[in-house]
Scaffold this motif. Sequence first.
Motif, PDB file in Angstrom:
ATOM      1  N   GLU A  48       0.910  -1.159  -0.072  1.00 47.57           N
ATOM      2  CA  GLU A  48       0.104   0.036   0.024  1.00 47.57           C
ATOM      3  C   GLU A  48       0.831   1.255  -0.241  1.00 47.57           C
ATOM      4  O   GLU A  48       0.645   2.257   0.497  1.00 47.57           O
ATOM      5  N   HIS A  76      -7.850  -4.279  -2.197  1.00 46.25           N
ATOM      6  CA  HIS A  76      -7.153  -4.215  -0.744  1.00 46.25           C
ATOM      7  C   HIS A  76      -6.074  -3.205  -0.789  1.00 46.25           C
ATOM      8  O   HIS A  76      -6.078  -2.580   0.253  1.00 46.25           O
ATOM      9  N   GLU A  77      -4.981  -3.433  -1.310  1.00 44.49           N
ATOM     10  CA  GLU A  77      -3.814  -2.308  -1.241  1.00 44.49           C
ATOM     11  C   GLU A  77      -4.342  -1.017  -1.171  1.00 44.49           C
ATOM     12  O   GLU A  77      -3.890  -0.029  -0.604  1.00 44.49           O
ATOM     13  N   HIS A  94      -5.941   0.578   1.852  1.00 45.61           N
ATOM     14  CA  HIS A  94      -5.105   1.216   2.812  1.00 45.61           C
ATOM     15  C   HIS A  94      -4.855   2.757   2.716  1.00 45.61           C
ATOM     16  O   HIS A  94      -4.291   3.372   3.632  1.00 45.61           O
ATOM     17  N   GLU A 154      -5.112  -3.368   8.961  1.00 40.22           N
ATOM     18  CA  GLU A 154      -5.379  -4.700   8.276  1.00 40.22           C
ATOM     19  C   GLU A 154      -7.030  -4.945   8.336  1.00 40.22           C
ATOM     20  O   GLU A 154      -7.729  -5.546   7.449  1.00 40.22           O
ATOM     21  N   TYR A 181      -6.342  -9.533  10.368  1.00 38.85           N
ATOM     22  CA  TYR A 181      -7.116  -9.285   9.161  1.00 38.85           C
ATOM     23  C   TYR A 181      -8.632  -9.718   9.151  1.00 38.85           C
ATOM     24  O   TYR A 181      -9.493  -8.950   9.005  1.00 38.85           O
TER      25      TYR A 181
HETATM   26 ZN   LIG Z   1      -3.051  -5.027   4.047  1.00 40.63          ZN
END
Ligand SMILES: [Zn+2]
Length: 572
Positions: free
Chosen positions: A324, A359-360, A363, A382, A434
Amino acid sequence: MRYDTRMRVAFRLALVFGLIPIFVCPMALLGQQASKSPKDDEKSKPKVRPNDAGAATPTRFDLLRGVYGPFRANNDLLYYHLDIRVDPEAKTIRGKNTIRFRMLREGNRIQLDLDEALNIDKILLGDEALKFERDTGTVFVDFPKMLKAGQVYSIEFYYSGQPKETGRFGGITFKKDPAGRTWINTACEETGASIWWPNKDQWRDEVESMDISVAVPNGLTDVSNGHFVRKADLGDGYTRWDWHVSYPINNYDVSLNIGDYAHYSEKLGDLPLDFYVLPEDLERSKPQFAQAKGMIEAYQHYFGPYPFAKDGYKLVQAPYSGMEHQSAVTYGNLFKNGYLGRDWTGVGISPRFDFIIIHESGHEWFGNAVSAADHADMWIHEGWTTYLESLYVEYRWGKDDALKYLSGYRPKVHNLRPIVAEREVNADPTEDQYFKGALMLNTLRSVVNDDAKWWTLLRGFYQEFKYKNILTEDVIAYFNLHSGMNLTPIFNQYLRRAAVPRLELLFGETPGTVMYKWDAHEQSFTMPVRVGAQGKWQTIQPTTKWQTMKTPLSKDELQVDLDHFYVDVNKQ
Ligand SMILES: [Zn+2]
């Protein structure tokens, strides 16, 4: 701060700063409650921290890095200018970091970090060379005169050498791309940014802005964070690429991506989107990277504008799965949906999107804008970002698919260690941060049981803490205050205890009744939950004491709504 906590902090500071010999077994420091933060105003913290025996024993450098000691706390970072030259053949870096900081109290020593593999060439205050002392990866810098509280100072930290490649993604790697050309990338969240450049390598304090200047052999491109300012031919076979970051940035987010990149741009409203890929991947990257727009739109819907507008948003191809890096997210997901082409949660939803882009980039909101102040609280990055994946699914395909997507995370949870790890020892929290973190947030939504209120809470929470570094206590305090509920026992059970709450259902002799209560480690744990049959749920309010309810359903028929509540169930 309680007396025993104060003693332990004093002990640890003494240990770290050399007042106690280091052969004291650090295991003695484990299995204890995290040290209390000044922000901590929770009433019902666990008295005894659950055993976190699965955690790695901290090294001396972990202790030096982890604790926010007196030589870190006496100053506040303002600005870095990392100005380096990278030699791909020799695999070396040479250059300096200009570090500007404000002294918060008088002092003549500050604590920075640089991996032992790298040389310190000199550290200057103006023209004056400063003395320094190295201890594992830490560098204590000494000033000949007292620095004054409130005053701003700037030092130039010159260094050189061959950084070592270590950790999951290598920290910094000097590779060749598939066509045999130079490809140098960084990914150092795990190892710490001081593996390749000198900085105050901790999570609590961030610079307000940063310049990154990277000289590379002509013909190569460096993509770093922030917006591109200029490139300058240095006339000696090297070209310097200058980037400016206009926002606070985590050290580990500072990134080099040096390669033979092809570049194209788009816009989402006023937001510049820039894409950097190897030339061979240019065409196939375009349909895949088109997902970036929908991703940004989804997250903006829930939380508000993309947090680094002045820096733009970039996706940069890298030789590992992804990371990220702020405003320059690195990508290595093979230009395929799912995770490396696989159905990531195994329930048929993740093949619809590129897991790494979703996902990234999530962040950028949680991890980069809202950041944790200690590694131990990394679930703030996370757990939240994993939950954001499900919000992306909900935004695009509806809540049923989001619940299905989240259900795929349940088998990934281990429940062996608490999510919030030991503070101030540079701890690596369990992977449960997570999946369990996301399932906890989904459970909280069901506890709040009012979606309009939930969306307001989410947006308010993000807006309150963007560009700040916070602890779990700040999250809990915000949700308690703005929900009007006491969610502390719920947060604590999921975050500070290994086990999830277990709903005990006891079907007695009398037909038509069932007894119920929570089995949870948190004292005074109470949480509503839905039971009954699919589509005909009723909400009950179990506590840790037995209660009785009437039900026409048998032991086999009575279900618990596990899509909305991540709990264990024990029927007897
Ligand atoms: Zn992550």
